[in-house]
Design a protein around this motif. Structure first.
Motif, short mmCIF file in Angstrom:
data_model
loop_
_atom_site.label_atom_id
_atom_site.label_comp_id
_atom_site.label_asym_id
_atom_site.label_seq_id
_atom_site.Cartn_x
_atom_site.Cartn_y
_atom_site.Cartn_z
N ARG A 148 52.92 34.01 28.84
CA ARG A 148 53.41 33.28 27.67
C ARG A 148 52.65 33.67 26.41
O ARG A 148 53.24 33.74 25.33
N ASP A 149 51.35 33.95 26.54
CA ASP A 149 50.57 34.24 25.33
C ASP A 149 49.66 35.45 25.48
O ASP A 149 48.72 35.61 24.71
N GLY A 150 49.93 36.30 26.46
CA GLY A 150 49.04 37.46 26.62
C GLY A 150 49.46 38.35 27.76
O GLY A 150 50.65 38.60 27.98
N LEU A 151 48.47 38.80 28.54
CA LEU A 151 48.71 39.78 29.60
C LEU A 151 47.82 39.51 30.80
O LEU A 151 46.71 38.98 30.66
N VAL A 152 48.30 39.90 31.97
CA VAL A 152 47.49 40.03 33.17
C VAL A 152 47.93 41.32 33.86
O VAL A 152 48.91 41.95 33.46
N MET A 153 47.18 41.72 34.89
CA MET A 153 47.55 42.92 35.64
C MET A 153 48.05 42.55 37.03
O MET A 153 47.55 41.63 37.66
N ALA A 154 49.04 43.33 37.51
CA ALA A 154 49.50 43.25 38.89
C ALA A 154 49.80 44.68 39.32
O ALA A 154 50.91 45.18 39.11
N ASN A 155 48.81 45.35 39.91
CA ASN A 155 48.89 46.79 40.15
C ASN A 155 49.33 47.18 41.55
O ASN A 155 49.52 48.36 41.83
N GLN A 156 49.46 46.22 42.44
CA GLN A 156 49.83 46.56 43.81
C GLN A 156 51.33 46.87 43.88
O GLN A 156 52.13 46.13 43.29
N ALA A 157 51.76 47.93 44.55
CA ALA A 157 50.92 48.80 45.36
C ALA A 157 50.55 50.08 44.61
O ALA A 157 49.55 50.72 44.92
N ASP A 158 51.35 50.46 43.64
CA ASP A 158 51.18 51.79 43.05
C ASP A 158 51.34 51.77 41.54
O ASP A 158 51.93 52.67 40.96
N ALA A 159 50.79 50.73 40.88
CA ALA A 159 51.08 50.57 39.46
C ALA A 159 49.85 50.58 38.57
O ALA A 159 49.98 50.42 37.36
N ALA A 160 48.64 50.77 39.12
CA ALA A 160 47.47 50.87 38.24
C ALA A 160 47.62 52.03 37.27
O ALA A 160 47.15 51.96 36.13
N ALA A 283 48.38 32.38 35.84
CA ALA A 283 49.17 33.03 34.79
C ALA A 283 50.48 32.29 34.58
O ALA A 283 51.19 31.98 35.54
N ASP A 284 50.79 32.05 33.33
CA ASP A 284 52.05 31.41 32.97
C ASP A 284 53.11 32.50 32.84
O ASP A 284 53.44 32.95 31.76
N THR A 285 53.61 32.91 34.00
CA THR A 285 54.58 34.00 34.06
C THR A 285 55.31 33.91 35.38
O THR A 285 54.95 33.13 36.26
N ARG A 286 56.33 34.75 35.54
CA ARG A 286 57.09 34.81 36.79
C ARG A 286 56.94 36.20 37.39
O ARG A 286 57.39 37.18 36.82
N THR A 287 56.28 36.27 38.52
CA THR A 287 56.13 37.55 39.21
C THR A 287 56.83 37.56 40.56
O THR A 287 57.22 38.60 41.05
N GLY A 288 56.93 36.40 41.21
CA GLY A 288 57.47 36.34 42.55
C GLY A 288 56.42 36.52 43.62
O GLY A 288 56.74 36.58 44.81
N PHE A 289 55.14 36.63 43.23
CA PHE A 289 54.09 36.79 44.23
C PHE A 289 52.77 36.29 43.67
O PHE A 289 52.62 36.05 42.48
N GLU A 290 51.80 36.15 44.58
CA GLU A 290 50.41 35.91 44.23
C GLU A 290 49.67 37.19 44.63
O GLU A 290 50.16 37.97 45.46
#
Length: 505
Positions: A148-160, A283-290
């Protein structure tokens, strides 16, 4: 001896001519990989990364690229005329190799670097890449995730490598340092521990975090936004810091206050926590996973604020990601086909915790999983040889067979060797391979050594066979024949604790 200007010019010309001749004999730039059967072009051969230093300049909004500089320190493991890094979704400004400018090109999702001279086997290597890191992109692609107001990372499995140039494969763990410059109103948190004071200059602040243990690139985490950092003590004085949207600090506190007890619960079963800190990132976002990012697990706000889910269920999912700090982060699967070692163990401890805190009995969950297991194997392969993901669906390997289907392997193993021997194996596994990578064969060998039994036939059937072996101690258990039993998808949805990709990226 100091050469005269004329001799120096002549030497430079000869060097340039020699380099041009070598370049002319090299094949065209191409993408490489380390031989992972599920992601053939992920990772790169010929070097071992020791550390990454990633500097990012966040402009105060998540709708435009950040300027960045990534420095990779490595050691070559063979002679290299070129060096490949995984990198995509960013613009490369320049590249230096050991302080000298280097030419570069792209090939698929590889950055192909050609230094001015070949690199000898066993030599130190420093690559400095000036580039952009772009948070814009299709939802679900991984890497940066906009909140909502920034960023987080979700690199699994091949996105770093959508965030920074790297050897983006779990077999090459390294130390990570993040230096993030952001407007003074923004808070930045990353995996590891903050080093020193936050530096302030011209209305901006630079935050530096460094990992005290090596990590796989898919486990890196940086969070940027209007965040509150809540600090508390865990077992033995362990620093615990939770990172939450500032507006949700009070509402989330009752849920997060239980983290120290969850850490203590895990320590009683597998031994001391393996890292320098832990915490929950909401995180205030929708990813579908933890996601079990190292030292700072990522959770969707909606999971932790839901009033529809039982408390035992939410807490067990939190334990799932916590368990990954031991299984997956400290001891990291060497290849993605070994994912069952990570997700199976995390699901196992999730199920044990649920059983002890108001959820269904472990035996009930395992029996239901057994009934569905042949269908899971038919749909996605056996636990240690999963089918490759479909094109464009890189998270497709996160199937039920690597969650409850793999926890079922551990249940069968405990039924075979007994609870005491099983616990000795778990602790030995984490001790022998701490801060390293390991594979399914390593686990099978250690199990035989710790228990004093030849378990080759057991692991061959439970990890690699297309059909599920009989369950020791439960001769009445049956697995539905694919296509003849109830709908696996519908029945799977009813499994307590869930083994869908929502559990862990």
């Amino acid at each position: 001896m100091l050469a005269t200007p004329r001799r120096r010019v002549r030497a430079l010309l000869l060097t340039a001519a020699s380099a041009a001749l070598v370049a002319a004999t090299l094949p065209g730039p191409r993408a490489l990989g380390v031989g992972d059967r599920l992601y053939p072009l992920l990772g790169n051969p010929g070097y071992d990364v020791l550390s990454y230093d990633i500097a990012l300049a966040y402009p105060g909004a998540n709708d435009r690229p950040m300027e960045a500089v990534t420095t990779v320190d490595a050691r070559t493991t063979r002679r290299l005329d070129r060096v490949n890094l995984d990198f995509t979704h960013g613009t490369v400004r320049s590249v230096e190799v050991n302080g000298a400018p280097a030419s570069f090109a792209t090939a698929e999702e590889d950055l192909v670097i050609e230094p001015d001279r070949a690199l000898a086997r066993g030599s130190r290597l420093r690559i400095t890449v000036a580039h952009t890191s772009d948070p814009r992109g299709p939802a679900g692609a991984g890497g940066w995730v906009r909140t909502r107001d920034g960023l987080v990372m979700a690199n699994q499995a091949d996105a770093a490598h959508r965030v920074f140039p790297c050897n983006d494969h779990p077999s090459d763990k390294a130390y990570l340092t993040f230096r993030v410059t952001a407007p003074g109103s923004v808070t930045v948190v990353a995996g590891g521990r903050r080093t020193g004071l936050v530096r302030e200059e011209d209305g901006a602040r630079t935050w530096t975090y460094r990992s005290a243990h090596p990590m796989a690139t898919e486990l890196a985490q940086v969070a940027i936004g209007d965040l509150a950092v809540v600090e508390r003590k865990g077992p033995h004085g362990l620093p615990v810091r939770d990172v939450v949207p500032a507006a949700d600090r009070e509402a989330l506190e009752p849920r997060l206050a239980g983290t120290p007890d969850q850490i203590a619960w895990m320590e009683r079963r597998v031994g001391g926590y393996p890292f320098e800190t832990y915490g929950v990132l909401v995180a205030d976002t929708r990813t579908g996973f933890e996601l079990e990012t190292q030292t700072l697990s990522l959770f969707e706000r909606s999971l932790l604020t839901s009033e529809a889910l039982p408390s035992w269920y939410v807490d067990s999912i939190m334990v799932h990601e916590l368990a990954h700090q031991w299984f997956g982060n400290s001891v990291t699967p060497r290849m993605w086909s070994d994912l069952w070692l990570s997700e199976g163990h995390a699901t196992w401890y999730e199920a044990l915790y649920a059983e002890e805190h108001g959820g269904p009995p472990l035996t009930e969950r395992m029996r239901r999983a057994y009934r569905l297991s042949d269908g899971w194997r038919a749909a996605g392969g056996p636990p240690a040889r999963p089918d490759p993901p479909a094109p464009g669906r890189q998270l497709g390997i996160f199937r039920p067979v690597v969650y409850d289907g793999s926890a079922l392997v551990l249940y069968a193993l405990r039924q075979t060797v007994g609870a005491a021997a099983f616990e000795r194996l778990e602790r030995a596994w984490l001790s022998v391979h701490r801060d390293a990578t390991a594979d399914s064969a390593d686990f099978a060998r250690l199990a035989s050594r710790v228990t004093g039994r030849d378990l080759d036939a057991f692991f061959d059937g439970w990890l690699h066979a297309p059909r599920t072996p009989p369950m020791p101690g439960h001769p009445d258990w049956r697995s539905d024949v694919p296509g003849q039993g109830p709908s696996a998808a519908a029945d799977r949805a009813a499994l307590p604790g869930g083994a869908a990709p929502g559990n862990s990226g």
